[in-house]
Design an enzyme around this catalytic site. Structure first.
Site, PDB file in Angstrom:
ATOM      1  N   LYS A  76       0.836  -1.198   0.000  1.00 10.66           N
ATOM      2  CA  LYS A  76       0.000   0.000   0.000  1.00 10.66           C
ATOM      3  C   LYS A  76       0.879   1.259   0.000  1.00 10.66           C
ATOM      4  O   LYS A  76       0.691   2.157  -0.787  1.00 10.66           O
ATOM      5  CB  LYS A  76      -0.886  -0.059   1.241  1.00 10.66           C
ATOM      6  CG  LYS A  76      -1.886   1.039   1.390  1.00 10.66           C
ATOM      7  CD  LYS A  76      -2.846   0.683   2.524  1.00 10.66           C
ATOM      8  CE  LYS A  76      -3.556   1.895   3.060  1.00 10.66           C
ATOM      9  NZ  LYS A  76      -4.510   1.552   4.121  1.00 10.66           N
ATOM     10  N   GLU A 125      10.421  -4.671   4.743  1.00  9.96           N
ATOM     11  CA  GLU A 125      10.522  -6.065   4.296  1.00  9.96           C
ATOM     12  C   GLU A 125      10.215  -6.180   2.806  1.00  9.96           C
ATOM     13  O   GLU A 125      10.955  -6.810   2.042  1.00  9.96           O
ATOM     14  CB  GLU A 125       9.530  -6.957   5.074  1.00  9.96           C
ATOM     15  CG  GLU A 125       9.826  -7.097   6.552  1.00  9.96           C
ATOM     16  CD  GLU A 125       9.178  -6.001   7.393  1.00  9.96           C
ATOM     17  OE1 GLU A 125       8.889  -4.895   6.862  1.00  9.96           O
ATOM     18  OE2 GLU A 125       8.970  -6.233   8.603  1.00  9.96           O
ATOM     19  N   GLY A 130      -5.028  -2.500   5.474  1.00  8.66           N
ATOM     20  CA  GLY A 130      -4.232  -3.622   4.970  1.00  8.66           C
ATOM     21  C   GLY A 130      -4.892  -4.978   5.206  1.00  8.66           C
ATOM     22  O   GLY A 130      -5.045  -5.788   4.289  1.00  8.66           O
ATOM     23  N   ARG A 131      -5.323  -5.206   6.442  1.00  3.85           N
ATOM     24  CA  ARG A 131      -5.872  -6.532   6.777  1.00  3.85           C
ATOM     25  C   ARG A 131      -7.280  -6.744   6.234  1.00  3.85           C
ATOM     26  O   ARG A 131      -7.858  -7.809   6.402  1.00  3.85           O
ATOM     27  CB  ARG A 131      -5.810  -6.757   8.288  1.00  3.85           C
ATOM     28  CG  ARG A 131      -6.454  -5.674   9.132  1.00  3.85           C
ATOM     29  CD  ARG A 131      -6.026  -5.798  10.594  1.00  3.85           C
ATOM     30  NE  ARG A 131      -6.483  -4.705  11.431  1.00  3.85           N
ATOM     31  CZ  ARG A 131      -5.870  -3.536  11.572  1.00  3.85           C
ATOM     32  NH1 ARG A 131      -4.773  -3.279  10.878  1.00  3.85           N
ATOM     33  NH2 ARG A 131      -6.344  -2.595  12.382  1.00  3.85           N
ATOM     34  N   GLU A 181      -4.943  -7.509  15.328  1.00  2.00           N
ATOM     35  CA  GLU A 181      -4.437  -6.170  15.002  1.00  2.00           C
ATOM     36  C   GLU A 181      -5.567  -5.145  15.125  1.00  2.00           C
ATOM     37  O   GLU A 181      -5.322  -3.968  15.367  1.00  2.00           O
ATOM     38  CB  GLU A 181      -3.836  -6.153  13.588  1.00  2.00           C
ATOM     39  CG  GLU A 181      -2.634  -5.226  13.473  1.00  2.00           C
ATOM     40  CD  GLU A 181      -1.925  -5.303  12.132  1.00  2.00           C
ATOM     41  OE1 GLU A 181      -2.587  -5.433  11.090  1.00  2.00           O
ATOM     42  OE2 GLU A 181      -0.688  -5.225  12.120  1.00  2.00           O
ATOM     43  N   HIS A 185      -5.122 -34.248  17.363  1.00  4.71           N
ATOM     44  CA  HIS A 185      -3.991 -35.068  17.808  1.00  4.71           C
ATOM     45  C   HIS A 185      -2.893 -34.210  18.419  1.00  4.71           C
ATOM     46  O   HIS A 185      -1.743 -34.639  18.506  1.00  4.71           O
ATOM     47  CB  HIS A 185      -3.453 -35.880  16.626  1.00  4.71           C
ATOM     48  CG  HIS A 185      -4.434 -36.917  16.177  1.00  4.71           C
ATOM     49  ND1 HIS A 185      -4.374 -38.229  16.594  1.00  4.71           N
ATOM     50  CD2 HIS A 185      -5.552 -36.805  15.412  1.00  4.71           C
ATOM     51  CE1 HIS A 185      -5.391 -38.888  16.059  1.00  4.71           C
ATOM     52  NE2 HIS A 185      -6.125 -38.054  15.340  1.00  4.71           N
ATOM     53  N   LYS A 234       9.189  -1.365  14.745  1.00  2.00           N
ATOM     54  CA  LYS A 234       9.692  -1.000  13.412  1.00  2.00           C
ATOM     55  C   LYS A 234      10.716   0.118  13.520  1.00  2.00           C
ATOM     56  O   LYS A 234      11.770   0.080  12.896  1.00  2.00           O
ATOM     57  CB  LYS A 234       8.538  -0.444  12.552  1.00  2.00           C
ATOM     58  CG  LYS A 234       7.696  -1.450  11.845  1.00  2.00           C
ATOM     59  CD  LYS A 234       6.846  -0.699  10.806  1.00  2.00           C
ATOM     60  CE  LYS A 234       5.529  -1.389  10.554  1.00  2.00           C
ATOM     61  NZ  LYS A 234       4.607  -0.606   9.737  1.00  2.00           N
TER      62      LYS A 234
HETATM   63  C1  G6Q Z   1      -2.684  -4.203   8.151  1.00  2.00           C
HETATM   64  C2  G6Q Z   1      -1.475  -3.480   8.434  1.00  2.00           C
HETATM   65  C3  G6Q Z   1      -0.213  -4.138   7.933  1.00  2.00           C
HETATM   66  C4  G6Q Z   1       0.141  -3.825   6.498  1.00  2.00           C
HETATM   67  C5  G6Q Z   1       1.593  -4.229   6.257  1.00  2.00           C
HETATM   68  C6  G6Q Z   1       2.045  -3.999   4.845  1.00  2.00           C
HETATM   69  O1  G6Q Z   1      -3.794  -3.850   8.402  1.00  2.00           O
HETATM   70  O2  G6Q Z   1      -1.624  -2.184   8.027  1.00  2.00           O
HETATM   71  O3  G6Q Z   1      -0.194  -5.528   8.097  1.00  2.00           O
HETATM   72  O4  G6Q Z   1      -0.718  -4.472   5.615  1.00  2.00           O
HETATM   73  O5  G6Q Z   1       2.419  -3.523   7.141  1.00  2.00           O
HETATM   74  O6  G6Q Z   1       1.950  -2.653   4.509  1.00  2.00           O
HETATM   75  P1  G6Q Z   1       2.149  -2.167   3.038  1.00  2.00           P
HETATM   76  O7  G6Q Z   1       1.059  -2.759   2.203  1.00  2.00           O
HETATM   77  O8  G6Q Z   1       2.072  -0.673   3.079  1.00  2.00           O
HETATM   78  O9  G6Q Z   1       3.486  -2.658   2.580  1.00  2.00           O
END
Ligand code: G6Q
Length: 545
Positions: free
Chosen positions: A203, A209, A272-273, A358, A389, A509
């Protein structure tokens, strides 16, 4: 959480303390039907819970006191309910299939943009799936590597596995998320550059990462292209055929070297989620095709409609949310377990972990005051019989109360002998065993050695929900995801927390940046606490710095 409304629930818990789920079933022969309902292709049986009609009424009052109806409307109509980030929360707009509807953010109808991007994704995925989109050597794309993390990874991974029967089997899909180089290296070992498409899904296009993995993948690609005989400039030009982006950040995408024609946008009102049904689902659309992807959206939409219109007493997400609150706040349950009896849902618990924890793992209310009650529980789980199990022992006979959601599908995509009957028999039997247990008398009647009776007795009275669909399809998957999204929303409203921010992930972070410079600097700053300094020194020594 409204204290007065909660008191009523608490009173009923006290009053019914001596009644077990077994007693409740004995009292009411209509109980199973009474506490069951259907929505968007899913059947929910919630009769094996510590509830009666009065408790459900009191729980619904709790929702009403939290102005749930109004809050739902605020979300669906694009009000900026994510106040700490000043954003609307409109994942429902991503699957709004009502052609006459308009959803405005800052005066602009967002549905038009949503549909434009969906068409762009559809055209692109058609071209790739049909082999019209060619790599630098004129070959069709066989491998898709999605590079993203968190919300830009967990949804696509979960859904790609869940919808395997609908995927194009002559293409392979990979997901690289971890900044651990092993994740990328093992993926690159499995693919050839000239038939691989990288989707950089971020996003913000700044996530450490993802950007580190994306840059490393690009370097690898350039080296491979040169090995294949391309000149430097041609290799660089070939990036456009092998890298596309899913992002909100056009400038950063262009700076990376991706043609912005091949950028699939989404918007800051998609968390994001909650982003699987946005362009973040591009890897999924490439796997299952645009028509199946539309069916997924249809499933989401059906559950959205149900959630927005059904009265609370017949509203599946509301009921799941209220039951969750009953156990967290009334019985002190610290976790709940999600147990899919379908191998295709193997990553569903992991996906829900982010969505739930989250969102509602918060300790201050919307006014910034510490909450005086527990909020979001720990969510965990594994596919069905594997869990039996492993950790079910603790659920049956341990000292913690762990409410469980059992998820199953009546029809399998892979009928082999009586395997599916056995799978489903296990699901139903587990909910029976958890609710009804086995008394010492029953053990004795079976001739169990007296000394072993305490060990072979099952207390029972363990609450479960059972969710059943006919078959796992794009549509039922969409509805299932929306069900849990709205459950989490309702709980956030009642707990009065902001469910759509995630400030709790920031501190680590930021500190990682300082630590990284101390790992690589000529001389570490020594500015950290004694433990962290010691760890940094040990690492530096091991790698010869
Ligand atoms: C989700 C968070 C988080 C996000 C990641 C990746 O709700 O905001 O998990 O999706 O940190 O972020 P980017 O898509 O900006 O790389």
């Amino acid at each position: 959480m409204d204290a007065q409304a909660w008191e009523k629930v608490d009173e009923l818990i006290d009053k019914n303390q001596t009644k077990t789920i077994k007693d409740l079933f004995a009292e009411d022969k209509d109980r199973a039907a009474k506490f069951s309902l259907e929505a968007a292709g899913w059947f929910l049986d919630y009769s094996k819970n510590r509830i009666d009609e009065a408790t459900m009424k009191a729980l619904i009052k709790l929702a009403e006191k939290a102005n749930l109806k109004e809050e739902i409307e605020k979300m669906f109509t694009g009000k900026k309910i994510n106040a700490t980030e000043g954003r609307a929360v409109l994942h429902t707009a991503l699957r709004n299939l009502d052609k006459n509807d308009k959803v405005k953010v800052d005066g602009k109808d967002v549905l038009k943009d949503v549909r434009k991007v969906l068409d762009q994704m559809g055209d692109f995925s058609d071209a790739v799936r049909r082999g019209q989109w060619k790599g630098f050597a004129g070959k069709r794309i066989k491998n898709v590597v999605n590079i993203g993390i968190g919300g830009s990874d967990l949804g696509p991974v979960m859904a790609n596995i869940a919808l395997t029967p609908y995927t194009k089997r002559n293409m392979k899909f990979f997901f690289v998320s971890n900044v651990d180089s092993t994740h990328l290296a093992e993926t690159l070992r499995a693919v050839k550059a000239n038939e691989t498409l990288f989707i950089i899904a971020s996003k913000t296009f700044t996530t450490q990462e993802t950007m580190s993995n994306a840059l490393a993948a690009k370097e690898w690609f350039l080296a491979e292209a040169k090995k294949a005989g391309l000149k430097k400039a041609d290799a660089e030009a070939a990036v456009a055929k092998h890298f596309v982006a899913v992002s909100t950040a056009a400038k950063e995408v262009a700076a990376f070297g991706i043609d912005t024609k091949n950028m699939f946008v989404f918007w800051d009102w998609v968390g994001g989620r909650y982003s699987l049904p946005s362009a973040i689902g591009l890897s999924l659309m490439l796997a299952i095709g645009r028509n199946n992807y539309k069916k997924l959206l249809k499933g989401y939409y059906k559950m959205d409609r149900h959630f927005r219109t059904a009265r609370f007493s017949r509203n599946m997400p509301v009921i799941l949310a209220l039951l969750g609150i009953l156990y967290v706040n009334g019985y002190g349950a610290e976790s709940y377990c999600v147990l899919p009896y379908d191998q295709y849902l193997s990553r569903f618990p992991a996906y829900l972990q982010q969505m739930d924890m989250e969102s509602n793992g918060k300790c201050v209310d919307k006014d910034g005051n510490p909450v005086t009650y527990s909020t979001g529980p720990i969510e965990w789980g594994e596919p069905g019989t594997n869990g039996q199990h492993s950790f079910y022992q603790l659920i049956h006979q341990g000292t913690h109360l762990i409410p469980c959601d059992f998820i199953g599908c009546s029809k399998t995509h892979n009928p082999i002998g009586d395997l599916h009957d056995k799978l489903m028999a296990n699901l139903f039997a587990q909910t029976e065993a958890l609710a009804f247990g086995k008394t010492a008398e029953e053990c004795a009647a079976e001739g169990v050695d007296k000394k072993l009776i305490p060990f072979k007795t099952f207390e029972g009275n363990k609450p479960t929900n059972t969710l059943l669909c006919d078959q796992l399809t794009p549509e039922t998957l969409g509805a299932l995801v929306a069900l849990y999204e709205h459950k989490v929303f309702v709980q956030g409203v009642i707990w009065n927390v902001y469910s759509y921010d995630q400030w709790g992930v920031q501190l680590g972070k930021v500190l990682a940046k300082g630590v990284l410079s101390d790992l690589t600097a000529k001389k570490p700053s020594g500015k950290h606490d004694a433990s962290t300094n010691q760890l940094i020194a040990r690492y530096r020594k091991a790698v010869g710095r």
